[in-house]
Design an enzyme around this catalytic site. Sequence first.
Site, PDB file in Angstrom:
ATOM      1  N   GLU A 294       0.887  -1.168   0.000  1.00  0.00           N
ATOM      2  CA  GLU A 294       0.000   0.000   0.000  1.00  0.00           C
ATOM      3  C   GLU A 294       0.917   1.206   0.000  1.00  0.00           C
ATOM      4  O   GLU A 294       1.755   1.358   0.882  1.00  0.00           O
ATOM      5  CB  GLU A 294      -0.923  -0.027   1.211  1.00  0.00           C
ATOM      6  CG  GLU A 294      -2.056   0.994   1.149  1.00  0.00           C
ATOM      7  CD  GLU A 294      -1.717   2.288   1.864  1.00  0.00           C
ATOM      8  OE1 GLU A 294      -1.565   3.314   1.162  1.00  0.00           O
ATOM      9  OE2 GLU A 294      -1.615   2.277   3.098  1.00  0.00           O
ATOM     10  N   CYS A 328      -2.145   8.201   4.353  1.00  0.00           N
ATOM     11  CA  CYS A 328      -2.203   7.807   2.938  1.00  0.00           C
ATOM     12  C   CYS A 328      -3.529   8.231   2.325  1.00  0.00           C
ATOM     13  O   CYS A 328      -3.619   8.467   1.124  1.00  0.00           O
ATOM     14  CB  CYS A 328      -2.055   6.292   2.815  1.00  0.00           C
ATOM     15  SG  CYS A 328      -0.622   5.618   3.649  1.00  0.00           S
TER      16      CYS A 328
END
Length: 550
Positions: A294, A328
């Site tokens: 990720e 994120c």
Amino acid sequence: MSAPGIFQPIPPVNEPIRSYAPGSPERASLQIRLEQMKREQPEIPCIIGGKEVTTGDLKPAVMPHDKNHVLANVHQGGAKEVEQAIQAADEAWQDWHRLAWEERAAVFYRAAELLAGPWRDTLNAATMLGQSKTAHQAEIDAACELIDFWRYNPYFMQRVYQEQPFSGSGAWNRMEYRPLEGFVFAVTPFNFTAIGGNLPTAPALMGNTSVWKPAGTAMLSAYYIMKLLQEAGLPDGVVNLVYGSGKEIGDAALASPDLAGVHFTGSTPVFQSMWKTIGANIADYRNYPRIVGETGGKDFIVAHPTADVDELATAIVRGSFEYQGQKCSAASRVYAPSNLWPELKERLVAQVGELRVGDVSDFSNFMGAVIDASSFKTQKEAIEEAKAHAKSSVVVGGGVDDSQGYFVEPTVIETEDPNFRLLRDELFGPVVTAYVYPEKKWDETLDLVDKTAPYGLTGAIFSDDRLALVDAEEKLRYTAGNLYLNDKPTGAVVAQQPFGGSRASGTNDKAGSMWNLIRWVSPRTIKETFVPPTDYRYPFMGSDGADGAL
């Protein structure tokens, strides 16, 4: 060996979030632990095979909001320590991967209860001081999310194991979910303590062993996670903690033929570099390594002309500036219609101007500092670029100060250029850029959202028009792995919003679901025939007549 019984995982529930409101017992308890840890300055070793390993190469762990305050001195490892960790992981794997699933699960159930109780203040305080998170941001991360991972992952593990093939007459087909052969290299970021805890332990739950390299700006919280796991009864060598330079640790780990997988959260360039290295080494590995990552995001909020301005303003403020925009999933680009912008701009100026920035031990502050000097430089340069850009301006914020800590004011930038760099590149800080589009150009704006940035992590659509929501959902199908309707694009909860994105944002293997865990096993199909045939000939081979003629 499994005990006789068909065991079921404990029905999981998400850990309740504590408020830390004035006068609450949890607030008083956390404040005491914060003051204690400020006065401590432990010397932290690597932990390999359950043993404390010192190297003499010390790196200070400091407070981002008070950069001269050293919280701990941490021994840095290198290729030698990585080799030791790989060997320890291999030795531990021999027993650990044969252990019944319920015995592995019990370790992490105990870890969850320890974190929910006696370890909560320590891990929250370590995250606040070492990573400059407020009490609320630390609570939803270092406590609640990590507890949720350790409670829900055994449930998802059981779901994986229950996925079985059909069996025909006279035979029994079974699917065994074997741990991978080798070790999993877990590389974790600074911004979420829960990710630091989950990336090495999710593969471990499935019977694997891990070599864990945490971010150099999250060393303190990583140490306490490791000590918590040891108290929970995790056998030595199942998770091996090695601090050090990303390149030195990474090169040694990726060169090992025993590499079975990579579990990564971090920047897109680093992940792509690791993938290239694995590709170059592919013929040397015992198996093809699983690559789960990720990475970055340039997450958006797009508002339809029917959107509610108050809801939109709140989503921008929270989604862009909680934890200094260092998520994120944080909103870093906004597409606002011309009919709403004057009112929205007024609200943003007022609300952002109220946000207090400072020491996270002062619970009245909404934001702390960005993580380090490199991040500070990135944000400062972006703000200066906006000020100098002919078609852009700073709406509110824009101040920076690194005299004591790495402080950047929450900043809203307005641009008339839909291709402005700050709408494309990830900044990972408290800077959000708004592009005001003509209210009649909804379709064209959706196309801009889709094509401007290379990422595909999170996004939010605001509209009071159901048809507009449906339209945007379809046209933005690949722009976000986590899409939010009339909500900010942050705050994914384990098992409620499994997290991950694609494009330049990663492999979208969805932490907080069974889809992540299934990457850490190698299925084996077993067919057992109860009455095997004793003649090689099939019936079609028989003769139609005495002479065999048709």
